[in-house]
Design a protein around this motif. Structure first.
Motif, short mmCIF file in Angstrom:
data_model
loop_
_atom_site.label_atom_id
_atom_site.label_comp_id
_atom_site.label_asym_id
_atom_site.label_seq_id
_atom_site.Cartn_x
_atom_site.Cartn_y
_atom_site.Cartn_z
N MET A 39 0.82 -1.20 0.00
CA MET A 39 0.00 0.00 0.00
C MET A 39 0.86 1.27 0.00
SD MET A 39 -3.26 -0.09 -0.27
CE MET A 39 -4.62 -1.27 -0.22
N TYR A 40 1.98 1.24 0.69
CA TYR A 40 2.87 2.39 0.65
C TYR A 40 3.36 2.62 -0.78
CZ TYR A 40 3.14 3.53 5.61
OH TYR A 40 2.84 3.95 6.88
N GLY A 41 3.59 1.54 -1.52
CA GLY A 41 3.97 1.67 -2.93
C GLY A 41 2.84 2.24 -3.76
N GLU A 42 1.60 1.82 -3.48
CA GLU A 42 0.44 2.37 -4.19
C GLU A 42 0.33 3.87 -3.94
OE1 GLU A 42 -2.41 1.17 -5.97
OE2 GLU A 42 -1.45 -0.76 -6.32
N ARG A 43 0.55 4.27 -2.69
CA ARG A 43 0.45 5.70 -2.38
C ARG A 43 1.52 6.48 -3.15
NH1 ARG A 43 1.52 8.77 3.36
NH2 ARG A 43 3.52 7.72 3.08
N GLU A 44 2.74 5.99 -3.14
CA GLU A 44 3.82 6.69 -3.84
C GLU A 44 3.58 6.76 -5.34
OE1 GLU A 44 8.69 6.34 -4.46
OE2 GLU A 44 7.63 5.02 -3.06
N GLU A 45 3.04 5.67 -5.91
CA GLU A 45 2.86 5.59 -7.36
C GLU A 45 1.63 6.36 -7.83
OE1 GLU A 45 3.62 4.37 -11.32
OE2 GLU A 45 4.86 4.20 -9.51
N PHE A 46 0.53 6.28 -7.08
CA PHE A 46 -0.74 6.78 -7.60
C PHE A 46 -1.42 7.84 -6.74
CE2 PHE A 46 -0.59 2.30 -9.25
CZ PHE A 46 -0.41 2.63 -10.58
N PHE A 47 -1.31 7.74 -5.40
CA PHE A 47 -2.10 8.61 -4.52
C PHE A 47 -1.22 9.20 -3.41
CE2 PHE A 47 -5.07 5.40 -6.15
CZ PHE A 47 -6.01 6.22 -6.74
N PRO A 48 -0.34 10.14 -3.74
CA PRO A 48 0.58 10.68 -2.74
C PRO A 48 -0.11 11.36 -1.56
CG PRO A 48 0.65 11.97 -4.76
CD PRO A 48 -0.12 10.74 -5.07
N GLY A 49 -1.36 11.78 -1.72
CA GLY A 49 -2.05 12.46 -0.64
C GLY A 49 -2.94 11.57 0.20
N ALA A 50 -2.89 10.24 -0.02
CA ALA A 50 -3.79 9.34 0.69
C ALA A 50 -3.51 9.32 2.19
CB ALA A 50 -3.67 7.92 0.13
N ARG A 51 -4.59 9.22 2.99
CA ARG A 51 -4.49 9.20 4.45
C ARG A 51 -4.33 7.78 5.01
NH1 ARG A 51 -9.12 9.86 6.45
NH2 ARG A 51 -10.40 9.84 4.57
N GLY A 52 -4.93 6.82 4.34
CA GLY A 52 -4.94 5.46 4.86
C GLY A 52 -5.31 4.48 3.78
N PHE A 53 -5.56 3.23 4.19
CA PHE A 53 -5.83 2.17 3.21
C PHE A 53 -6.75 1.13 3.82
CE2 PHE A 53 -2.06 1.01 5.63
CZ PHE A 53 -2.34 -0.30 6.01
N VAL A 54 -7.37 0.34 2.93
CA VAL A 54 -8.15 -0.82 3.34
C VAL A 54 -8.04 -1.84 2.21
CG1 VAL A 54 -10.30 0.19 2.42
CG2 VAL A 54 -10.41 -1.69 4.07
#
Length: 254
Positions: A39-54
């Motif tokens: 998920m940290y990779g997803e945030r870096e690649e696609f959603f740098p402003g994301a707060r969290g994940f599920v």
């Protein structure tokens, strides 16, 4: 119109969470431990402003959702994680699902396995629906994500025989930059949906003779209406899209 399955309700809830800054993924990772790392990779690649994940986890089987907050600290803040859990539960309930969760950040959110029972994507050599009736839409897609779940598990095209199938594909597509769905009518004209940064959904009709795209940006609900006009009312793609508002034009060479 066919009513939504629990699987479609789960995807709708996940897309609402994506829009709210929580990366939501189905068929994601191989366990509770490696999901956050990917998920940290997803945030870096696609959603740098994301707060969290599920996400759920492939090797744990359907039924459990794992969640967390992004942090630079060694451990997540339990109160923040619990707050995110409540946000996920509320999104699921808004779509008509009944999650089970005791409120503890150490506890996964549970759903019945019906939330992972997808309608089959029908494939056929001709352009007719699975029941031999109304001509079907052909769908091509590319689901951009860092693992092999989601629509990646399917081949890149299939026959869509009814509104339930194409709606599930529409809402299940990962809203990551470059993910797209193309719905092709029996006369070989196309309506394309492409996720851009944001996430922001661009919906377009290619015009091969003029070598341009006619496009606009829509919400998922508006895009659903455009595809429904195509699939159920038999409107041409450009007419279906014009019904959603004013269009812009872009050259193929842009």
């Amino acid at each position: 119109m066919t009513g939504p399955t629990d699987a479609e309700r789960l995807s709708r809830a996940f897309r609402a969470l994506d829009a709210a800054g929580v990366i939501a993924r189905e068929d994601y990772g191989w366990g509770r431990g490696d999901g956050p790392n990917i998920m940290y990779g997803e945030r870096e690649e696609f959603f740098p402003g994301a707060r969290g994940f599920v996400h759920d986890a492939i090797d744990r089987g359907p039924g459990l959702l794992f969640y967390g907050v992004f942090t630079d600290e060694e451990r997540q803040d339990p109160e923040e994680q619990a707050a995110l859990g409540r946000e996920v539960v509320e999104a699921l309930r808004t779509q008509g699902l009944e999650p089970s969760w005791d409120g503890s950040p150490r506890q996964a959110i549970e759903l019945t396995t019906d939330a992972w029972k997808w309608r089959p994507v029908h494939r056929a050599a001709d352009r007719r629906a699975a029941d031999g009736g109304t001509p079907a839409l052909l769908v091509n897609f590319d689901d951009r994500r860092l693992d092999n779940g989601g629509l990646v598990r399917f081949s890149g095209q299939g026959m869509v025989g009814d509104d339930g199938v194409w709606r599930e594909l529409l809402y299940r597509l990962t809203p990551a930059r470059g993910s797209y769905l193309t719905f092709i009518t029996p006369d070989d004209t196309a309506l394309q949906l492409i996720w851009e940064e944001g996430p922001r959904l661009r919906v377009e009709v290619p015009d091969p003779e003029a070598r341009v795209y006619h496009y606009t940006h829509l919400s998922l609900a508006q895009a659903e209406q455009a595809v429904a006009a195509l699939a159920e009312d038999g409107l041409a793609p450009l007419a279906a899209l014009r019904g959603s508002g004013p269009l812009e034009t872009e050259s193929w060479d842009a």
